[in-house]
Design a protein around this motif. Structure first.
Motif, short mmCIF file in Angstrom:
data_model
loop_
_atom_site.label_atom_id
_atom_site.label_comp_id
_atom_site.label_asym_id
_atom_site.label_seq_id
_atom_site.Cartn_x
_atom_site.Cartn_y
_atom_site.Cartn_z
N ASN A 76 0.85 -1.18 0.00
CA ASN A 76 0.00 0.00 0.00
C ASN A 76 0.89 1.23 0.00
OD1 ASN A 76 -2.54 -1.48 0.54
ND2 ASN A 76 -1.64 -1.83 2.58
N MET A 77 0.42 2.31 -0.63
CA MET A 77 1.20 3.55 -0.64
C MET A 77 0.28 4.74 -0.54
SD MET A 77 3.89 5.01 -3.46
CE MET A 77 4.86 6.47 -3.05
N MET A 78 0.67 5.71 0.29
CA MET A 78 -0.01 7.00 0.33
C MET A 78 1.01 8.09 0.63
SD MET A 78 -2.23 6.82 3.86
CE MET A 78 -1.48 6.40 5.44
N ILE A 79 0.69 9.29 0.22
CA ILE A 79 1.51 10.47 0.48
C ILE A 79 0.60 11.52 1.08
CG2 ILE A 79 2.97 12.27 -0.54
CD1 ILE A 79 3.70 10.30 -2.74
N ALA A 80 1.06 12.17 2.15
CA ALA A 80 0.25 13.19 2.82
C ALA A 80 1.10 14.40 3.13
CB ALA A 80 -0.38 12.63 4.10
N ALA A 81 0.45 15.52 3.36
CA ALA A 81 1.14 16.78 3.64
C ALA A 81 0.46 17.50 4.78
CB ALA A 81 1.18 17.66 2.39
#
Length: 609
Positions: free
Chosen positions: A313-318
């Protein structure tokens, strides 16, 4: 107040009006200032004076700042054994911001400071740097640490607000910890990462584990622009912060992003990591910082966890930090999107509009978290290394270069337009291979722009011309940095600082050695490299930081080579400063202008202090 480096009101006005902060010694016309929509606040740095012994002389260098007025000069002063300050230069220094003092008595301590000269008027002097009596002959500044375990990574920022860089180090013990020190080695605080940092698997680490494999989970930045850098940290149950407070939660897989006070290590505020993939365990993370709206720094986290023993699984957050609230601005889930990731991230303004984007080896997200483009449709898959820089100064904008890991099509390396993702050239060979390493930098002044190279030969990026096919002659594709007096890039590989010499193509002559860090008691960290690279001290050349074998010193290797080139500190360049906040598989930093042989003078950076 940092009165030691303030300019007069007149000088500040000149700085604001100056079209160019510096001039490089070339015969080319100056590059026009690229229009920018925003101005970003960046560190209010001091002069960063550094002095190292070089034989019977002392080499002294200091920073030119990003907003220094055109024409600024300097006077350099020495104080011997605490005595009166003596000016060393007969005329105001207006060339490279360095000086070789051949008259110092090295048997006594010598302190150095510089005073800016603007419009013929000398300004307040900088803080001083003292070289101790009978100092070792070495191109290094040593910073004491407390006794502790091995260090893999070190981060830098101005924690105490004095205008100079301080350091945060990890300790690769079980459990892990991080520690903070001033630039002179004063211990500030430590954080115990607790029982959830004892699982140090490099693929599926514990919920509080930092700095294993290509994962980090720590970075340093002044997120609310108050003059004091904060420390961003992923954390979980059992972490003990710098003020002694312990975080408790019943679920060891739950994770949070915390903002720690850089002076005390206390938790200022926190935000929960999105729980989208919590059922598959904690997320491993890579941190970085970018100005995603052009006006304030965002903390970016690229996160993955494994689904059973298979895919990820992959996610990017800011997030943004106001000084009171840590606010998640967006989260992007890769899901079924074909967006190839790699082993490090870069956060850079790929299209020159003043706002940064988040780049992986095979895709780029806009500053608002939407997908800008994926390179998957052009045959790109997962790979180890990639670079984004002004590889071809004759072509407007920035370019990218990446290498592949066992691409079934035989694609090994590729070169593309960083703003659009359009592939410019590819190298495809029969069969598949893990290319593993890829570098970009100007190492051959005979050809315009930068070179790119892996294990398949060295190419001029713009022309795709193979300039050195012999693998025993071309430089190793590991890490580059600027060190000596010219504008081409030097090479740092396995503790050896070298410069490729294309005019002497023999195995014994093509890579002349400049320094070997182990000769000064340094030990190599991850992948045989340093714990930190950046423009930390002195002029625009870069420092490489290692520890000693006892792990109770940071050894900051800094150049002792004179240069006539005058450039503002790389730490005031937007792309370069973002690079200093990322780790992963440690890669070379780049500026958003072409830095190399035949360069034109870069415009003043679009920043404010």
């Amino acid at each position: 107040m940092k009165t030691f480096k303030r300019l007069t009101a007149v000088a500040v006005g000149l700085a604001a009006a100056a079209a160019l902060a510096v001039s490089a010694p070339t015969t080319h016309a100056e590059e026009p200032v690229r229009a920018q929509q925003t101005v970003r606040p960046m560190e209010d740095l001091g002069r960063g004076v550094a002095a190292v012994r070089n034989g019977s002389s002392v080499f002294v260098s200091w920073r030119l700042l990003g907003l220094d007025p055109a024409g600024i000069g300097f006077n350099l002063y020495r104080s011997a054994n605490g005595g009166a300050w003596t000016k060393l230069n007969a005329a105001v220094l207006t060339g490279g911001t360095n000086y070789t003092d051949t008259a110092a008595n090295l048997a006594q301590s010598n302190a150095y400071r510089v005073a800016p000269v603007v419009g013929g008027t000398e300004q307040a002097p900088s803080t001083a740097f003292t070289l101790t009596a009978n100092h070792a002959d070495e191109p290094a500044v040593r910073i004491p640490l407390r006794a502790g375990g091995p260090v893999k990574f070190t981060w830098t920022g101005d924690l105490n607000g004095d205008g100079e860089y301080d350091y945060v180090v990890d300790r690769q013990t079980s459990p892990q910890s991080i520690e903070a020190y001033t630039g002179t080695g004063q211990f500030l605080w430590s954080v115990n990462l607790g029982p959830n940092s004892t699982n140090q698997d490099n693929i599926e680490p514990g919920s509080a584990t930092v700095d294993v494999g290509h994962w980090d989970g720590v970075t340093v930045q002044d997120f609310n622009s108050d003059g004091f850098a904060e420390v961003a940290l992923k954390f979980a149950d059992g972490v003990v912060f710098g003020d002694g407070q312990t975080w408790t939660h019943a679920d060891d897989n739950r994770q949070w992003i915390g903002i720690l006070d850089g002076r005390t290590g206390a938790l200022r505020n926190y935000a929960a990591v999105p729980q989208t993939y919590l059922a598959d365990g904690p997320m491993a993370m890579q941190f970085g910082v970018g100005y995603l709206d052009g006006t304030r720094p965002y903390l970016v986290a690229s996160m993955k966890n494994r689904i059973g023993s298979g895919d990820f699984n992959m996610m990017i957050a800011a997030w943004t930090w106001s000084g009171q609230n840590l606010t998640q601005q967006w989260v992007w889930h890769r899901g079924a999107t074909d967006a190839p990731d790699g082993h490090n991230i870069r956060i850079v303004d790929v299209d020159g509009n003043g706002t940064d984007e988040v780049a992986h080896i095979g895709f780029v997200l806009n500053g608002n978290g939407t997908l800008r483009y994926s390179l998957a449709g052009q045959g790109i898959i997962h790979g180890d290394r990639f670079h984004i820089a002004d590889l071809d100064p004759a072509n407007p904008g920035l370019e990218g270069y990446g290498v592949q890991q066992v691409n079934p099509s035989g694609l090994r390396e590729y070169y593309y337009d960083a703003a659009t993702g359009q592939i410019i050239w590819k190298h495809v060979l029969s069969g598949t291979a893990d290319v593993g390493r890829g570098m970009a930098g100007d190492v051959d002044p005979r050809h315009p722009g930068m070179e790119v190279w892996s294990f398949d030969g060295l190419y001029n990026a713009a022309s795709n011309q193979l300039t050195e096919p012999n693998t025993s002659l071309r430089p190793w594709p590991q890490l580059g940095l600027w060190w000596d007096g010219d504008l081409t890039m030097e090479l740092l590989n396995d503790g050896k600082l070298e410069e490729w010499d294309p005019l002497n193509p023999t195995p014994t002559n093509s890579l002349p050695r400049i320094e070997t860090v182990t000769n000064y008691g340094a030990v190599k960290a991850a992948q045989g490299g340093p714990v930190l690279v950046g423009d930390l001290l002195g002029d625009w050349r870069e420092e490489a930081v290692y520890t000693n074998a006892a792990y109770d010193q940071l050894i900051v290797f800094t150049t002792d080579k004179p240069t006539t080139t005058r450039l503002y500190t790389l730490a005031h360049n937007p792309e370069y400063r973002n690079c200093m906040t990322t780790k992963g598989y440690m890669q070379s930093h780049h500026t958003d202008y072409f830095l190399g042989a035949g360069m034109t003078a870069p415009p003043a950076p679009p920043i404010t202090y």
